[in-house]
Design a protein around this motif. Structure first.
Motif, PDB file in Angstrom:
ATOM      1  N   VAL A 108       0.714  -1.024  -0.397  1.00  0.00           N
ATOM      2  CA  VAL A 108      -0.206  -0.362   0.233  1.00  0.00           C
ATOM      3  C   VAL A 108       0.751   1.183  -0.225  1.00  0.00           C
ATOM      4  CG1 VAL A 108      -1.772   1.507   1.101  1.00  0.00           C
ATOM      5  CG2 VAL A 108      -1.951  -0.718   1.371  1.00  0.00           C
ATOM      6  N   ILE A 109       0.748   1.852  -1.057  1.00  0.00           N
ATOM      7  CA  ILE A 109       1.262   3.147  -0.911  1.00  0.00           C
ATOM      8  C   ILE A 109       0.608   4.368  -1.242  1.00  0.00           C
ATOM      9  CG2 ILE A 109       2.987   4.570  -2.535  1.00  0.00           C
ATOM     10  CD1 ILE A 109       4.447   2.442  -3.759  1.00  0.00           C
ATOM     11  N   LYS A 110       0.429   5.278  -0.055  1.00  0.00           N
ATOM     12  CA  LYS A 110       0.054   6.495   0.372  1.00  0.00           C
ATOM     13  C   LYS A 110       1.199   7.738  -0.350  1.00  0.00           C
ATOM     14  CE  LYS A 110      -3.017   5.294   4.100  1.00  0.00           C
ATOM     15  NZ  LYS A 110      -2.522   5.598   5.539  1.00  0.00           N
ATOM     16  N   ILE A 111       0.096   9.164  -1.273  1.00  0.00           N
ATOM     17  CA  ILE A 111       1.219  10.132  -1.878  1.00  0.00           C
ATOM     18  C   ILE A 111       0.229  11.235  -1.449  1.00  0.00           C
ATOM     19  CG2 ILE A 111       1.624   8.600  -4.172  1.00  0.00           C
ATOM     20  CD1 ILE A 111      -0.782   9.845  -5.726  1.00  0.00           C
ATOM     21  N   SER A 112       0.755  12.405  -1.389  1.00  0.00           N
ATOM     22  CA  SER A 112       0.713  13.891  -0.971  1.00  0.00           C
ATOM     23  C   SER A 112      -0.514  14.718  -1.816  1.00  0.00           C
ATOM     24  CB  SER A 112       1.635  14.619  -0.695  1.00  0.00           C
ATOM     25  OG  SER A 112       2.371  14.528  -1.568  1.00  0.00           O
ATOM     26  N   GLN A 113      -0.854  14.041  -3.371  1.00  0.00           N
ATOM     27  CA  GLN A 113      -1.441  14.778  -3.365  1.00  0.00           C
ATOM     28  C   GLN A 113      -1.986  14.110  -4.146  1.00  0.00           C
ATOM     29  OE1 GLN A 113       0.902  17.874  -4.507  1.00  0.00           O
ATOM     30  NE2 GLN A 113       0.942  17.340  -6.863  1.00  0.00           N
ATOM     31  N   PRO A 114      -2.966  13.907  -5.495  1.00  0.00           N
ATOM     32  CA  PRO A 114      -3.980  13.087  -6.365  1.00  0.00           C
ATOM     33  C   PRO A 114      -2.420  13.658  -8.011  1.00  0.00           C
ATOM     34  CG  PRO A 114      -5.508  14.513  -5.581  1.00  0.00           C
ATOM     35  CD  PRO A 114      -4.087  14.994  -4.632  1.00  0.00           C
ATOM     36  N   ALA A 115      -2.214  12.479  -8.695  1.00  0.00           N
ATOM     37  CA  ALA A 115      -1.160  12.574 -10.067  1.00  0.00           C
ATOM     38  C   ALA A 115      -1.349  11.701 -10.667  1.00  0.00           C
ATOM     39  CB  ALA A 115       0.226  12.803  -8.878  1.00  0.00           C
ATOM     40  N   ALA A 116      -1.641  12.396 -12.115  1.00  0.00           N
ATOM     41  CA  ALA A 116      -2.012  11.741 -13.082  1.00  0.00           C
ATOM     42  C   ALA A 116      -0.979  10.503 -13.397  1.00  0.00           C
ATOM     43  CB  ALA A 116      -2.164  11.895 -13.769  1.00  0.00           C
ATOM     44  N   TYR A 117       0.701  11.342 -13.102  1.00  0.00           N
ATOM     45  CA  TYR A 117       1.790  10.211 -13.864  1.00  0.00           C
ATOM     46  C   TYR A 117       2.312   9.628 -12.642  1.00  0.00           C
ATOM     47  CZ  TYR A 117       3.912  14.103 -10.677  1.00  0.00           C
ATOM     48  OH  TYR A 117       3.906  15.384 -10.026  1.00  0.00           O
ATOM     49  N   PHE A 118       2.360   9.491 -11.376  1.00  0.00           N
ATOM     50  CA  PHE A 118       2.614   8.814 -10.339  1.00  0.00           C
ATOM     51  C   PHE A 118       2.677   7.345 -10.772  1.00  0.00           C
ATOM     52  CE2 PHE A 118       2.082   5.747  -6.601  1.00  0.00           C
ATOM     53  CZ  PHE A 118       3.653   5.950  -6.145  1.00  0.00           C
ATOM     54  N   LEU A 119       2.012   6.422 -11.550  1.00  0.00           N
ATOM     55  CA  LEU A 119       2.304   5.502 -11.746  1.00  0.00           C
ATOM     56  C   LEU A 119       3.591   5.087 -12.994  1.00  0.00           C
ATOM     57  CD1 LEU A 119      -1.122   3.300 -12.061  1.00  0.00           C
ATOM     58  CD2 LEU A 119       0.895   2.964 -10.078  1.00  0.00           C
ATOM     59  N   GLN A 120       3.717   6.534 -14.047  1.00  0.00           N
ATOM     60  CA  GLN A 120       5.346   6.446 -14.428  1.00  0.00           C
ATOM     61  C   GLN A 120       6.028   6.665 -13.559  1.00  0.00           C
ATOM     62  OE1 GLN A 120       2.170   7.605 -15.332  1.00  0.00           O
ATOM     63  NE2 GLN A 120       1.320   7.799 -17.131  1.00  0.00           N
ATOM     64  N   ALA A 121       6.034   7.589 -12.849  1.00  0.00           N
ATOM     65  CA  ALA A 121       7.128   8.154 -12.183  1.00  0.00           C
ATOM     66  C   ALA A 121       7.723   6.764 -11.046  1.00  0.00           C
ATOM     67  CB  ALA A 121       7.307   9.189 -11.323  1.00  0.00           C
ATOM     68  N   LEU A 122       6.724   5.714 -11.285  1.00  0.00           N
ATOM     69  CA  LEU A 122       7.124   4.781 -10.186  1.00  0.00           C
ATOM     70  C   LEU A 122       7.795   4.018 -11.608  1.00  0.00           C
ATOM     71  CD1 LEU A 122       6.653   3.270  -7.334  1.00  0.00           C
ATOM     72  CD2 LEU A 122       4.652   2.738  -8.164  1.00  0.00           C
ATOM     73  N   SER A 123       8.000   3.892 -12.736  1.00  0.00           N
ATOM     74  CA  SER A 123       8.363   2.914 -13.043  1.00  0.00           C
ATOM     75  C   SER A 123       9.986   3.012 -13.337  1.00  0.00           C
ATOM     76  CB  SER A 123       8.241   2.824 -14.341  1.00  0.00           C
ATOM     77  OG  SER A 123       8.231   3.621 -15.148  1.00  0.00           O
ATOM     78  N   TYR A 124      10.756   4.467 -13.162  1.00  0.00           N
ATOM     79  CA  TYR A 124      11.922   4.682 -12.539  1.00  0.00           C
ATOM     80  C   TYR A 124      12.188   3.525 -11.870  1.00  0.00           C
ATOM     81  CZ  TYR A 124      16.355   7.270 -12.976  1.00  0.00           C
ATOM     82  OH  TYR A 124      17.053   7.942 -13.301  1.00  0.00           O
ATOM     83  N   PRO A 125      13.398   3.170 -11.411  1.00  0.00           N
ATOM     84  CA  PRO A 125      14.574   2.006 -10.982  1.00  0.00           C
ATOM     85  C   PRO A 125      14.314   2.584 -10.121  1.00  0.00           C
ATOM     86  CG  PRO A 125      15.919   2.281 -13.232  1.00  0.00           C
ATOM     87  CD  PRO A 125      14.377   3.773 -13.418  1.00  0.00           C
ATOM     88  N   THR A 126      14.240   3.830  -9.101  1.00  0.00           N
ATOM     89  CA  THR A 126      14.352   4.136  -7.799  1.00  0.00           C
ATOM     90  C   THR A 126      13.534   3.082  -6.992  1.00  0.00           C
ATOM     91  OG1 THR A 126      13.048   5.443  -8.280  1.00  0.00           O
ATOM     92  CG2 THR A 126      15.117   6.674  -8.022  1.00  0.00           C
TER      93      THR A 126
END
Length: 564
Positions: free
Chosen positions: A176-194
């Motif tokens: 379960v991951i909680k983010i600080s604001q709605p963001a349409a690009y969150f899953l795209q950013a999550l695809s980065y190796p970090t």
């Protein structure tokens, strides 16, 4: 990604072939002729060169394209990008998003394992993501996770961990991951190796040197490390514990080379299965059936410091931009290897704006010398100057083509504006250090070379990453200055904040397009060209097609094989 991606050095970007969204490959090797036979297992070896030693094999630290290639083969994360840059579950079997768009729940595939056969669970996932954010990791790319709730507190050291805060593992198969604001690009950013999963026991056993022991079971990707020599290269073998489609290859060899010319020679003597083509060999190789030319999501540009004289004046910035004929620079300096552009967001990216104009209100990349002279005169008058102060352009000279481009830019500024620009060539590491020091300062840089390659397929990675207030990459001090245009720049920063949280995709792309046009008018960047990758792949290699993120999705390795 960052220089190399993080303000990527152009030569690194050109080493990797990208499957264009807008162009098709020449000499494609994706299908097997009926007259050839797949080679036996002992010949299923693919030899792909990179500039070595790679900067890192730690996914929490990767910033450059050459390091990213082996990392993408060794590790995986919750999600990945497919061949068309669409987000798809990877370690996750599925995911759902809460109604307020701020809680993501991932269900993992069953039976996940690290390459040593030990179980991989939800706790390993949240450990790895949290590790990237911790100050002790010293990740310069942790900002890809900045949407995580309380990221700022942990990154600043005021909160010890995100585990059981924004990251939780209710059971072995749920993240379960909680983010600080709605963001349409969150899953795209999550695809980065970090966010890729690392083996905690290796990190804790070996500390900072843990990546020297990857053969002990590091990741969960389609390949595992057989050996790693800092002087010779990385040898990977197919990972028999991989949960997805198994690789068609038995070995992936990643030898280290010093430059493109050495790779090219090795390819010609059949020591490599792939090579970038040096600019001086392009015309010779264009007729070769093994040749591919593919557009990349990468822009080379010049940056100006808004706190440094004379670039605190918008008209002087515009004059320098319009004094350059990019078509001539690309044709002669880099032998037509790239595409001249006025854009920040490259062609092939979501949000690419066909209607975008340069600072003179036209789509031309030929420059506008007459308007440039007028703007320079007006800018000097506004500043109360009769002539410009000394101007220095700092750049990284490893790429011979870029050196020639800088020489031509110098000459065009002299011919069209009567301005002498001094150049200063520094090592790549030094340029990155100077860029960081320029944030919020009138120096040390006045004008400099840079390059950016997409980290994930969203305009946020190109605009908000650079222009929002306080971002690490706003090193040109856009909006954080005392110029007459500062108020308009700050309005653009507010517009980017709105775009980042806009849930309607068409509306958010419109906001990004408007922000890009305004920053181009303001010469936030002086774009020069969009990169293309020219490469050769041996004719007995089949199925090797990187996407335009310069990645091969993990399961797509099952389509790569060698014929006799």
């Amino acid at each position: 990604m960052k220089p190399g991606k993080r303000l990527t050095v152009p030569i690194l970007s050109s080493f990797l072939c990208a499957l264009a969204l807008i162009l098709s490959a020449c000499g494609s090797t994706t299908s097997t002729p009926t007259s050839v036979t797949k080679a036996d297992d002992s010949k299923q070896i693919f030899r792909y060169p990179v500039v070595g030693d790679v900067a890192t094999l730690d996914p929490a630290l990767v910033e450059d394209t050459d390091s990213n290639f082996p990392i993408q083969s060794i590790y995986t994360g919750l999600v990945t990008l497919d061949s068309k840059l669409q987000v798809k579950p990877q370690l996750a079997e599925s995911y759902n998003v809460s109604s307020d768009q701020m809680t993501y729940t991932f269900k993992l595939r069953s039976g996940l394992k690290f390459s040593d056969g030990s179980p991989l669970t939800a706790k390993d996932v949240i450990y790895s993501i949290n590790r990237t954010v911790l100050p002790a990791t010293k990740s310069d790319v942790s900002y890809y996770l900045q949407l995580l709730k309380d990221f700022d507190k942990v990154n600043a050291g005021t909160l010890p961990t995100l585990i059981d805060d924004s990251l939780s593992a209710p059971d072995d198969n749920t993240v379960v991951i909680k983010i600080s604001q709605p963001a349409a690009y969150f899953l795209q950013a999550l695809s980065y190796p970090t966010s890729y999963v690392v083996n905690q026991k290796l990190v804790e056993r070996y500390g900072p040197q843990w990546t020297d022991h990857l053969d002990e079971g590091a990741g969960s990707g389609p390949f595992k490390v057989a050996s790693y020599s800092h002087s010779k290269g990385i040898e990977l073998v197919a990972n028999d514990t991989y949960y997805g489609k198994k690789p068609g290859l038995k070995k992936l060899s990643i030898p280290f080379f010093t430059d493109q010319a050495a790779m090219y020679r090795a390819y010609q003597s059949k020591q490599l299965d792939y090579t970038p083509v040096p600019p001086e060999n392009l015309e010779t190789e264009r007729s070769n059936k093994q040749f591919r030319e593919l557009s990349q999501l990468s822009i080379s540009y010049l940056a100006m410091n808004y706190l440094a004289k004379p670039f605190d004046n918008i008209k002087i910035r515009q004059a320098f931009a319009l004094a350059l004929n990019k078509d001539i620079i690309v044709k002669t300096a880099v032998r037509g290897a790239y595409t001249a552009t006025n854009h920040m967001i490259p062609q092939g990216m979501p949000g690419y704006d066909l209607e975008l104009k340069g600072p003179d209100g036209t789509t031309s990349t030929k420059g506008n010398p007459d308007k440039a002279k007028t703007l320079l005169a007006e800018g000097l008058k506004e500043e109360g100057l009769s002539s410009l102060p000394p101007i220095t352009l700092t750049y990284y000279a490893k790429n011979p083509g870029f050196k020639k481009a800088i020489d031509q830019a110098q000459q065009q500024w002299q011919d069209n504006l009567g301005v002498t620009v001094t150049v200063n060539s520094v090592a790549r590491a030094e340029l990155l250090k100077l860029e960081s020091a320029t944030k919020n300062n009138a120096g040390p840089l006045q004008m400099w070379q840079a390059n950016w390659t997409a980290d994930y397929p969203d305009p946020q990675d190109w605009l908000s990453t650079f222009y929002q207030k306080g971002t690490d990459y706003n090193q040109f001090n856009y909006g954080q200055n005392n110029s007459t245009a500062a108020t308009e720049q700050q309005a653009v920063q507010d517009e980017l904040v709105k775009a980042d949280v806009e849930s309607d995709n068409a509306a958010r792309l419109k906001l990004y397009n408007d922000a890009e046009q305004k920053t181009i008018n303001d010469v936030g960047w002086l774009p020069l060209w969009q990169l293309k990758a020219q490469s050769l792949t041996q004719s007995n290699v089949h199925g090797f097609n990187l996407n335009s993120q310069q990645q091969l999705p993990p399961d797509d390795w099952s389509d790569v094989y060698i014929t006799q």
